[in-house]
Design a protein around this motif. Sequence first.
Motif, PDB file in Angstrom:
ATOM      1  N   ALA A   1      -0.052 -12.619  19.690  1.00 46.41           N
ATOM      2  CA  ALA A   1      -1.182 -11.974  19.881  1.00 46.41           C
ATOM      3  C   ALA A   1      -1.668 -10.842  19.115  1.00 46.41           C
ATOM      4  O   ALA A   1      -2.809 -10.587  18.825  1.00 46.41           O
ATOM      5  N   ARG A   2      -0.634 -10.071  18.478  1.00 49.67           N
ATOM      6  CA  ARG A   2      -0.673  -9.066  17.831  1.00 49.67           C
ATOM      7  C   ARG A   2      -1.079  -9.469  16.199  1.00 49.67           C
ATOM      8  O   ARG A   2      -2.192  -9.105  15.819  1.00 49.67           O
ATOM      9  N   GLN A   3      -0.612 -10.559  15.826  1.00 50.69           N
ATOM     10  CA  GLN A   3      -0.890 -11.053  14.486  1.00 50.69           C
ATOM     11  C   GLN A   3      -2.169 -11.577  14.570  1.00 50.69           C
ATOM     12  O   GLN A   3      -2.964 -11.482  13.371  1.00 50.69           O
ATOM     13  N   CYS A   4      -2.888 -12.133  15.643  1.00 49.72           N
ATOM     14  CA  CYS A   4      -4.306 -12.942  15.447  1.00 49.72           C
ATOM     15  C   CYS A   4      -5.137 -12.004  16.118  1.00 49.72           C
ATOM     16  O   CYS A   4      -6.360 -12.100  16.293  1.00 49.72           O
TER      17      CYS A   4
ATOM     18  N   ILE B   1      -0.527 -19.347  14.039  1.00 47.83           N
ATOM     19  CA  ILE B   1      -1.359 -18.403  13.911  1.00 47.83           C
ATOM     20  C   ILE B   1      -2.764 -19.017  13.266  1.00 47.83           C
ATOM     21  O   ILE B   1      -3.806 -18.757  13.641  1.00 47.83           O
ATOM     22  N   ARG B   2      -2.540 -20.060  12.570  1.00 52.17           N
ATOM     23  CA  ARG B   2      -3.923 -20.762  11.881  1.00 52.17           C
ATOM     24  C   ARG B   2      -4.636 -21.457  12.973  1.00 52.17           C
ATOM     25  O   ARG B   2      -5.997 -21.339  12.859  1.00 52.17           O
ATOM     26  N   ARG B   3      -3.986 -22.063  14.104  1.00 51.05           N
ATOM     27  CA  ARG B   3      -4.606 -22.688  15.083  1.00 51.05           C
ATOM     28  C   ARG B   3      -5.475 -21.720  16.144  1.00 51.05           C
ATOM     29  O   ARG B   3      -6.604 -22.123  16.237  1.00 51.05           O
ATOM     30  N   ILE B   4      -4.610 -20.755  16.251  1.00 53.68           N
ATOM     31  CA  ILE B   4      -5.341 -19.659  17.169  1.00 53.68           C
ATOM     32  C   ILE B   4      -6.644 -19.015  16.514  1.00 53.68           C
ATOM     33  O   ILE B   4      -7.772 -18.729  17.008  1.00 53.68           O
ATOM     34  N   ARG B   5      -6.563 -18.751  15.068  1.00 54.98           N
ATOM     35  CA  ARG B   5      -7.526 -18.190  14.381  1.00 54.98           C
ATOM     36  C   ARG B   5      -8.593 -19.165  14.313  1.00 54.98           C
ATOM     37  O   ARG B   5     -10.205 -18.719  14.210  1.00 54.98           O
ATOM     38  N   ALA B   6      -8.523 -20.410  14.362  1.00 52.97           N
ATOM     39  CA  ALA B   6      -9.342 -21.477  14.343  1.00 52.97           C
ATOM     40  C   ALA B   6      -9.991 -21.607  15.665  1.00 52.97           C
ATOM     41  O   ALA B   6     -10.951 -22.554  15.623  1.00 52.97           O
ATOM     42  N   GLY B   7      -9.724 -20.930  16.554  1.00 53.05           N
ATOM     43  CA  GLY B   7     -10.299 -20.978  17.943  1.00 53.05           C
ATOM     44  C   GLY B   7      -9.633 -22.099  18.983  1.00 53.05           C
ATOM     45  O   GLY B   7     -10.138 -22.245  19.996  1.00 53.05           O
TER      46      GLY B   7
ATOM     47  N   GLU C   1     -14.348 -14.744  23.188  1.00 56.35           N
ATOM     48  CA  GLU C   1     -13.210 -14.453  21.945  1.00 56.35           C
ATOM     49  C   GLU C   1     -13.836 -14.726  20.746  1.00 56.35           C
ATOM     50  O   GLU C   1     -14.464 -15.765  20.664  1.00 56.35           O
ATOM     51  N   GLU C   2     -13.462 -14.299  19.772  1.00 63.87           N
ATOM     52  CA  GLU C   2     -13.943 -14.652  18.173  1.00 63.87           C
ATOM     53  C   GLU C   2     -13.157 -15.570  17.884  1.00 63.87           C
ATOM     54  O   GLU C   2     -13.671 -16.330  16.883  1.00 63.87           O
ATOM     55  N   GLN C   3     -11.902 -15.903  18.332  1.00 62.97           N
ATOM     56  CA  GLN C   3     -11.104 -16.970  17.935  1.00 62.97           C
ATOM     57  C   GLN C   3     -10.497 -17.451  19.190  1.00 62.97           C
ATOM     58  O   GLN C   3     -11.044 -17.295  20.170  1.00 62.97           O
ATOM     59  N   GLY C   4      -9.117 -18.082  18.991  1.00 67.51           N
ATOM     60  CA  GLY C   4      -8.578 -18.716  20.435  1.00 67.51           C
ATOM     61  C   GLY C   4      -7.905 -17.712  20.964  1.00 67.51           C
ATOM     62  O   GLY C   4      -8.050 -16.416  20.878  1.00 67.51           O
ATOM     63  N   TYR C   5      -6.887 -17.744  22.002  1.00 64.32           N
ATOM     64  CA  TYR C   5      -6.195 -16.909  22.781  1.00 64.32           C
ATOM     65  C   TYR C   5      -4.795 -17.547  23.234  1.00 64.32           C
ATOM     66  O   TYR C   5      -4.516 -18.844  22.774  1.00 64.32           O
ATOM     67  N   ILE C   6      -4.065 -16.965  24.137  1.00 63.88           N
ATOM     68  CA  ILE C   6      -2.841 -17.360  24.373  1.00 63.88           C
ATOM     69  C   ILE C   6      -2.795 -17.564  25.911  1.00 63.88           C
ATOM     70  O   ILE C   6      -3.300 -16.471  26.469  1.00 63.88           O
ATOM     71  N   PHE C   7      -2.675 -18.657  26.252  1.00 69.30           N
ATOM     72  CA  PHE C   7      -2.187 -19.022  27.754  1.00 69.30           C
ATOM     73  C   PHE C   7      -0.754 -18.980  28.049  1.00 69.30           C
ATOM     74  O   PHE C   7      -0.092 -19.964  27.684  1.00 69.30           O
TER      75      PHE C   7
END
Length: 302
Positions: A224-227, A183-189, A116-122
């Motif tokens: 998920a959609r926002q990121c 959102i900031r944390r997911i986008r940071a990986g 993934e280019e960034q993080g994800y949701i578990f």
Amino acid sequence: MKHSAKHISEYVLLVLAGGLVRILPLRVALALGWLVAAGMHYIGGFRKEEAHRRLKSVYGDRFLEQEIKRIAWLSWRNLCFNAVEGIRFSKMTIEDVKKQPLADVIPALLQALENEEQGYIFATVHMGNWEMAGVSADLAGIPIFSIARRQKNPLTDAYLNRARNAFDMEMISNDSKVLKGIIRRIRAGKVLAILPDVRNSTEALKINFLNSEANLGAGTALFARQCNCPIYPAVVRRVGWTKHDAVIFDPIRPDASLDKTDDWQRMMQQMMDIFTEEIGKTPEQYFWYNKRWVLQPLKKRK
């Protein structure tokens, strides 16, 4: 700040029990948890009848009365085992994780982070020891974080936060700034660990779950959609007393061509369909005692 006698007594009891549980061998500590569970279940009858009612409501006549009672007991025992293990989390090492069957899913979670280019949701549900997956992922080097709900007792809340801080796993408070922080944390990986099987207290999405309609918040799908990141559904199961296994499913991805509300509905439904099927395979692994029952309908406004 002054604390009530009730809060102080709860805190003292938690500290004493925690100290004892940490110094005992694991199986002895779990045996102690078993005794507490049995006393509360068979003597105190703590929410036992309500758990029976919920199981019958979800599964109808699939199970005999004795099977219902067994499922409810194992579910409650599992929660008490989870509490024992939670107190002992600070003793866990990566070597302990490698001895667990759930270690088999760690490479897939690490690979997903690389893909993934960034993080994800578990996303997982209140099944098995659901916190074990997050702690294991953290020890394996996955930059995981979660949302912490504040306890009513500030003393026990601080105690639990200190226990969580024994790891790199970040716990963020569920306050007015939580959305931006996630959102900031997911986008940071980073990877958000979340439990979506929680009933929303206000009107939300109507999702088929456990053979009924649940009022669930769109949070998991919204993030998920926002990121523009995937949701990886997973379930954790207890194996015997001391082992834990996990299964991770194909990712659910947002679809930008859909209206956002329709997309939230689609992702949440797809995810909860997976969980409904998995809970049905081993219902004794699910937590049927939650005071805020996921299938309880909203009260109609007058």
